[in-house]
Write a protein that holds these residues in place. Structure first.
Motif, short mmCIF file in Angstrom:
data_model
loop_
_atom_site.label_atom_id
_atom_site.label_comp_id
_atom_site.label_asym_id
_atom_site.label_seq_id
_atom_site.Cartn_x
_atom_site.Cartn_y
_atom_site.Cartn_z
N VAL A 99 -2.36 11.81 -0.04
CA VAL A 99 -2.60 12.56 1.19
C VAL A 99 -1.87 13.90 1.08
O VAL A 99 -0.70 13.92 0.71
N GLY A 100 -2.54 15.00 1.41
CA GLY A 100 -1.88 16.30 1.33
C GLY A 100 -2.47 17.31 2.29
O GLY A 100 -3.62 17.19 2.71
N TRP A 101 -1.64 18.32 2.62
CA TRP A 101 -2.03 19.37 3.58
C TRP A 101 -1.91 20.72 2.89
O TRP A 101 -0.92 21.01 2.23
N SER A 102 -2.91 21.58 3.00
CA SER A 102 -2.90 22.92 2.42
C SER A 102 -2.87 22.80 0.89
O SER A 102 -3.79 22.22 0.31
N TYR A 103 -1.83 23.35 0.22
CA TYR A 103 -1.77 23.13 -1.23
C TYR A 103 -1.67 21.64 -1.52
O TYR A 103 -2.19 21.17 -2.54
N GLY A 104 -1.00 20.89 -0.64
CA GLY A 104 -0.94 19.44 -0.83
C GLY A 104 -2.33 18.83 -0.82
O GLY A 104 -2.61 17.86 -1.54
N GLY A 105 -3.24 19.37 0.03
CA GLY A 105 -4.63 18.91 0.03
C GLY A 105 -5.33 19.28 -1.25
O GLY A 105 -6.15 18.50 -1.79
N PHE A 164 -5.85 7.23 -8.02
CA PHE A 164 -5.80 7.04 -6.57
C PHE A 164 -7.12 6.49 -6.06
O PHE A 164 -8.20 6.94 -6.46
N LYS A 165 -7.03 5.52 -5.16
CA LYS A 165 -8.23 4.83 -4.68
C LYS A 165 -8.82 5.46 -3.42
O LYS A 165 -9.94 5.12 -3.02
N ALA A 166 -8.08 6.39 -2.80
CA ALA A 166 -8.58 7.10 -1.63
C ALA A 166 -7.84 8.43 -1.53
O ALA A 166 -6.66 8.53 -1.89
N ILE A 167 -8.55 9.46 -1.05
CA ILE A 167 -8.01 10.82 -0.99
C ILE A 167 -8.18 11.37 0.42
O ILE A 167 -9.29 11.34 0.98
N ILE A 168 -7.08 11.90 0.99
CA ILE A 168 -7.15 12.61 2.27
C ILE A 168 -6.60 14.01 2.05
O ILE A 168 -5.47 14.18 1.60
N ALA A 169 -7.42 15.02 2.37
CA ALA A 169 -7.03 16.42 2.18
C ALA A 169 -7.17 17.15 3.51
O ALA A 169 -8.27 17.17 4.09
N ILE A 170 -6.08 17.73 4.00
CA ILE A 170 -6.06 18.44 5.27
C ILE A 170 -5.96 19.93 4.99
O ILE A 170 -5.04 20.38 4.31
N ALA A 171 -6.92 20.70 5.50
CA ALA A 171 -6.96 22.16 5.30
C ALA A 171 -6.71 22.53 3.84
O ALA A 171 -5.84 23.36 3.55
N PRO A 172 -7.47 21.94 2.90
CA PRO A 172 -7.16 22.14 1.48
C PRO A 172 -7.75 23.42 0.88
O PRO A 172 -8.81 23.89 1.29
N PRO A 209 0.86 -1.18 0.00
CA PRO A 209 0.00 0.00 0.00
C PRO A 209 0.90 1.23 0.00
O PRO A 209 1.94 1.25 0.67
N ALA A 210 0.52 2.24 -0.76
CA ALA A 210 1.41 3.39 -0.93
C ALA A 210 0.62 4.70 -0.92
O ALA A 210 -0.57 4.74 -1.25
N ILE A 211 1.33 5.76 -0.55
CA ILE A 211 0.75 7.10 -0.48
C ILE A 211 1.67 8.07 -1.21
O ILE A 211 2.88 8.09 -0.97
N VAL A 212 1.10 8.87 -2.10
CA VAL A 212 1.80 10.02 -2.65
C VAL A 212 1.41 11.21 -1.78
O VAL A 212 0.23 11.44 -1.53
N MET A 213 2.42 11.96 -1.28
CA MET A 213 2.17 13.04 -0.33
C MET A 213 2.78 14.35 -0.84
O MET A 213 3.91 14.69 -0.50
N PRO A 214 2.05 15.11 -1.67
CA PRO A 214 2.57 16.38 -2.15
C PRO A 214 2.62 17.42 -1.02
O PRO A 214 1.73 17.47 -0.17
N HIS A 215 3.66 18.24 -1.02
CA HIS A 215 3.83 19.25 0.04
C HIS A 215 2.89 20.43 -0.17
O HIS A 215 2.27 20.60 -1.22
#
Length: 658
Positions: free
Chosen positions: A518-524, A538-546, A435-441
């Motif tokens: 998974v990403g935070w701000s612009y990453g979200g 991507f099979k699932a998306i997590i966005a923090i303060a996007p 299982p893997a996650i791409v995490m843009p800053h």
């Protein structure tokens, strides 16, 4: 003994009783214990800002030799007020910055003030000027210290002051001074003397470390009060009071043009600052003797320079840092250069070394050392004895845990461009079909770099591969790499992010059915927009303060001076709608989980609420978790623990991971 006492005191601060979360979520979700550290001028004590169990901060003074118990200076709950930093005015007294946020969401107003307090925690006083009942405006900015040696005796500091006009009865104005000026202030007696008269457009003053202001930055405004995007710098010659032109800096913080001064060296009589050199950020020095002779100090052909290295009470410039595959330092000070090499050899397991502070005579140096698998430790180096002692661990809950090594790699974008990135593989797992996650800053005007990352390490501890791409639109690689920025050039930036996911699958590292983002701000924003560009990847998306809607982001700055800067940064045209996830929610097929604090002043929570509403209306799977009273960083151990735990459960549930 001192180190053992501090560690015991700090570990208890991370407990989150009553929350049924996983052990990994609790340990990685705990805020960094040490928020800030400063060494006293005599080198005998240090002050540390330590996190509490939730979102507050405590400022404590410790003796280096452990001869006395720590003295409590002040504390904040983090609900609406926060202690931001504490520095030594002299060996017996400190100056601390505190901030307060009032109001709700769009009506939020932030205030900051300076207080002064004895090293024993007694005799606390307000150092910022008190608000006047006759003030015709609001004094949000309580000032900042720009020179810790405000006079030859060292008994005062230079600090900025925001002057606000005042009125007598009726409409008579009794005090017309307005704008930012500079005062010389005694932190004990509170005696103050204005040494730079206030100017309405003044935004910055730079002193020489000896109590003299040498550079002033003016930010002109348009007739409607908005900034026009320029900062005009002036300087004065040694021993003179008149101002002379130095430079003009234009553009936003990511695409500035013109010599941007940061420090003054009174011995060389020069200003150090950054400007473009062959499309990359380079360090220059400019003579302040009237000639304005300009000299290139240091540049890299491959990356931008990241920042100055300064040390001591005078904050003298001793080097410059830059980031290739990892952060490195070019020292100008021969002694520190030699010491840096020696420390790296002495601690090969912690190759990252930062000089944090120094005693007045620089015989004792406060350091931070760390690595990708070590969150770091604050240490004291004594030049005379050549002894290195540990003081504080940055994240005690993670001590003893085996963390995942981080490797710098590149992967090809669709057009063949090599994209730099960092790959974190979970410890003890096979190297394929994971299982893997791409995490843009976030940013987009930012970049990831080699070192410890609590979010990436949490997911690696839970068995996920994590890829962190420095997509085109990131800073640090020159103007050509930055493109127009990650919003105007969103197709390129998001394309690079998606190509990182495809590379993981093509290499056999990631299983196609368990690839998430998974990403935070612009990453979200990138996480959501990735599914607009390629809904099946991507099979699932997590966005923090996007960020979810570019036009909404623009109008969040309607009432602020930087409106035209933000407006220009986002731009106008079809990309505003095409590049907004909320405007294209129907294209998203993967389940979405979002987190957002309702006191976020960077990206309004309305953007996540809008996104959730649009996804629900389109019949999509979405969950939005709001955190009451929290800002953009969700700086709360319980909230971060809950976020990590829910994220892990969400990914496992939606992608069928055991």
């Amino acid at each position: 003994m001192l180190k053992q006492f501090i560690l015991a005191a700090c570990v208890c601060c991370t407990a989150t009783p009553g929350y049924a979360a996983s052990d990994a979520a609790r340990k990685f979700g705990a805020r960094e214990e040490v928020q800030q550290v400063s060494l006293s001028p005599d080198g005998k004590r240090f002050v540390a800002l330590l996190s509490d169990a939730k979102r507050g901060v405590r400022a404590l003074v410790f003796t280096i030799d452990g001869s006395a118990p720590p003295a409590a200076l002040l504390a904040s709950s983090g609900e609406k007020e926060q202690v931001d930093y504490c520095e030594w005015a002299n060996s017996n007294r400190l100056i601390c910055g505190v901030s307060v946020t009032t109001g709700r969401i769009r009506d939020m107003i932030g205030f900051d003030r300076l207080v002064t307090v004895g090293a024993d925690g007694k005799d606390m006083k307000m150092l910022s000027v008190h608000d006047s009942f006759q003030a015709l405006g609001i004094m949000q900015n309580g000032g900042h210290v720009i020179d810790w040696q405000g006079d030859p005796t060292g008994n005062s500091v230079l600090m900025t002051r925001q002057f606000v006009p005042t009125a007598d009865t009726g409409t008579h104005i009794s005090g017309a001074a307005e704008g930012m000026g500079v005062e010389r202030v005694d932190p004990v007696t509170l005696r103050r003397q204005t040494i730079e008269k206030p100017r309405e457009t003044a935004k910055e003053y730079i002193a020489d470390g000896l109590g003299t202001v040498r550079i002033m930055g003016l930010r002109p405004t348009r007739g409607n009060g908005y900034s026009d995007g320029r900062t005009v710098y002036q300087y004065r010659k040694q021993g003179q009071t008149g101002w002379l032109p130095l430079s003009t800096v234009s553009g936003d913080s990511q695409t500035e043009h013109g010599f941007d001064p940061y420090a003054v060296d009174p011995t060389l009589d020069v200003a150090y600052g950054f400007d473009a050199q062959d499309g990359r950020n380079a360090l220059f020095k400019v003579a302040l003797d009237g000639s304005l002779k300009r000299e290139l100090v240091f540049a890299r052909p491959d990356v931008d320079l990241a920042g100055l290295i300064r040390i001591g009470r005078r904050h003298r410039v001793v080097g410059v840092s830059y980031v290739t595959d990892r952060r490195q330092v070019e020292f100008f000070d021969p002694e520190l250069k030699k010491l840096g090499i020696s420390l790296a050899k002495a601690m090969p397991e912690r190759p990252l070394v930062q000089f944090v502070d120094a005693s007045a005579d620089e015989s004792k140096l406060l350091l931070w050392t760390g690595s990708d698998v070590d969150p770091g430790e604050y240490m004291l180096f004594d030049k005379k004895t050549r002894h290195l002692d540990g003081l504080l661990r940055a994240r005690p809950p993670l001590d003893g845990m085996t963390l995942a090594p981080v490797k710098a790699i590149t992967f090809p974008a669709a057009d063949g461009t090599p994209i730099p990135a960092y790959l974190t593989m979970p410890v003890g797992k096979p190297g394929s079909n994971l299982p893997a996650i791409v995490m843009p800053h976030g940013g987009p005007g930012a970049r990831d770099e080699w070192g410890f990352d609590w979010l990436a390490q949490f997911f690696a501890a839970r068995g996920y591969v994590v890829l962190q791409p420095n997509y085109r639109g990131s800073t640090g690689y020159g103007e050509g790499w930055f493109k127009e920025n990650g919003f105007k050039s969103w197709r390129t930036a998001i394309g690079d992010v998606n190509d990182g996911g495809r590379w993981l699958v093509k290499q056999g590292i990631a299983a196609p059915s368990t690839l998430a983002i998974v990403g935070w701000s612009y990453g979200g924003y990138a996480a959501l927009q990735s599914a607009v560009l390629d809904p099946a990847l991507f099979k699932a998306i997590i966005a923090i303060a996007p960020v979810t809607d570019l036009d909404t982001l623009r109008h969040e700055h309607d009432d602020f001076q930087d409106y035209y800067l933000v407006d220009a940064f986002i731009g106008k045209g079809p990309h505003v709608r095409e590049g907004s996830p909320a405007q294209n929610a129907a294209k998203i097929t993967a389940p979405v989980l979002m987190f957002h604090g309702d006191m976020d002043q960077n990206v309004g929570i309305s953007e996540s609420r809008m996104m959730a509403s649009r996804l629900r209306s389109a019949g999509k799977s979405v969950e939005l978790i709001e955190f009451k009273g929290l800002s953009h960083q969700l700086d709360d151990s319980e909230a971060r623990t809950a976020m990590l735990d829910r994220s892990d459960l969400f990914l496992r549930e939606k992608m069928g991971i055991q």
